[in-house]
Motif scaffolding. Structure first.
Motif, short mmCIF file in Angstrom:
data_model
loop_
_atom_site.label_atom_id
_atom_site.label_comp_id
_atom_site.label_asym_id
_atom_site.label_seq_id
_atom_site.Cartn_x
_atom_site.Cartn_y
_atom_site.Cartn_z
N ASP A 185 -1.23 -40.77 34.81
CA ASP A 185 -1.19 -39.32 34.98
C ASP A 185 -2.61 -38.85 34.64
N LEU A 186 -3.25 -38.13 35.55
CA LEU A 186 -4.62 -37.67 35.32
C LEU A 186 -4.71 -36.19 35.67
N ILE A 187 -5.31 -35.42 34.77
CA ILE A 187 -5.69 -34.05 35.10
C ILE A 187 -7.19 -33.92 34.92
N ILE A 188 -7.78 -33.05 35.73
CA ILE A 188 -9.19 -32.68 35.60
C ILE A 188 -9.15 -31.20 35.24
N ILE A 189 -9.72 -30.87 34.08
CA ILE A 189 -9.55 -29.52 33.54
C ILE A 189 -10.87 -28.98 33.00
N GLY A 190 -11.08 -27.69 33.23
CA GLY A 190 -12.25 -27.02 32.68
C GLY A 190 -12.07 -26.73 31.20
N GLY A 191 -13.15 -26.82 30.46
CA GLY A 191 -13.12 -26.54 29.03
C GLY A 191 -13.10 -25.03 28.76
N TYR A 192 -13.09 -24.68 27.50
CA TYR A 192 -12.98 -23.30 27.05
C TYR A 192 -14.18 -22.95 26.19
N ASP A 193 -14.84 -21.85 26.52
CA ASP A 193 -16.01 -21.38 25.76
C ASP A 193 -15.77 -20.06 25.05
N GLY A 194 -14.53 -19.57 24.99
CA GLY A 194 -14.24 -18.27 24.43
C GLY A 194 -14.11 -18.28 22.91
N PRO A 195 -13.69 -17.16 22.37
CA PRO A 195 -13.57 -17.04 20.91
C PRO A 195 -12.50 -17.99 20.37
N GLN A 196 -12.67 -18.36 19.13
CA GLN A 196 -11.75 -19.26 18.45
C GLN A 196 -10.99 -18.51 17.36
N MET A 224 -22.18 -22.65 30.16
CA MET A 224 -21.18 -23.21 31.06
C MET A 224 -20.25 -24.13 30.27
N ALA A 225 -18.97 -24.00 30.53
CA ALA A 225 -17.98 -24.82 29.83
C ALA A 225 -18.02 -26.26 30.32
N LYS A 226 -17.76 -27.17 29.41
CA LYS A 226 -17.60 -28.58 29.76
C LYS A 226 -16.31 -28.73 30.56
N ALA A 227 -16.07 -29.92 31.05
CA ALA A 227 -14.82 -30.23 31.74
C ALA A 227 -14.38 -31.62 31.31
N TYR A 228 -13.11 -31.92 31.54
CA TYR A 228 -12.53 -33.15 31.02
C TYR A 228 -11.59 -33.80 32.01
N TRP A 229 -11.58 -35.10 31.98
CA TRP A 229 -10.48 -35.87 32.56
C TRP A 229 -9.58 -36.22 31.39
N ILE A 230 -8.31 -35.95 31.53
CA ILE A 230 -7.34 -36.35 30.53
C ILE A 230 -6.34 -37.26 31.23
N ALA A 231 -6.31 -38.51 30.81
CA ALA A 231 -5.46 -39.51 31.47
C ALA A 231 -4.48 -40.11 30.47
N ARG A 232 -3.27 -40.32 30.94
CA ARG A 232 -2.26 -41.06 30.19
C ARG A 232 -1.91 -42.26 31.06
N VAL A 233 -1.93 -43.45 30.46
CA VAL A 233 -1.90 -44.68 31.24
C VAL A 233 -0.88 -45.67 30.69
N ASP A 234 -0.11 -46.27 31.59
CA ASP A 234 0.68 -47.46 31.29
C ASP A 234 0.08 -48.59 32.12
#
Length: 102
Positions: free
Chosen positions: A88-99, A1-11
């Motif tokens: 600004d916040l996104i919640i995003i699924g990670g990627y487990d595919g080929p590199q 199962m792929a990880k997931a992330y919060w990516i936030a940009r903050v002022d």
């Protein structure tokens, strides 16, 4: 199962309110196994716009990442922050595919 992330940009607009948020967000992240990968720090911005602070939090799954954001524990942290930051916040699924090159 792929990880997931919060990516936030903050002022941060009110440092004291933001400190209260930082102090209050720990229970939500602990409950949902959130781990800071990036928490501020120096950065380059070669393209596009930036905010003063960047944060990346890793979760074991997209379900955990979403549940953390929707939790009462995180709602308390948001209330502590109030209008102390523009985020600004996104919640995003990670990627487990080929590199590349693999």
């Amino acid at each position: 199962m792929a990880k997931a992330y919060w990516i936030a940009r903050v002022d941060v607009t009110d440092p004291e309110r933001y400190k209260a948020y930082v102090a209050a967000n720990g229970p939500a992240f602990a409950k949902y196994n959130g781990r800071f990968l990036v928490r501020g720090g120096p950065f380059d911005n070669p393209v596009g716009s930036a905010r003063d602070r960047n944060v990346v939090i890793e979760f074991d799954s997209l379900e955990q990442a979403r549940a953390c954001y929707a939790s009462p524990e995180y709602a308390a942290a948001i209330a502590a922050r109030g209008d102390g930051a523009v985020i600004d916040l996104i919640i995003i699924g990670g990627y487990d595919g080929p590199q590349p090159g693999a």
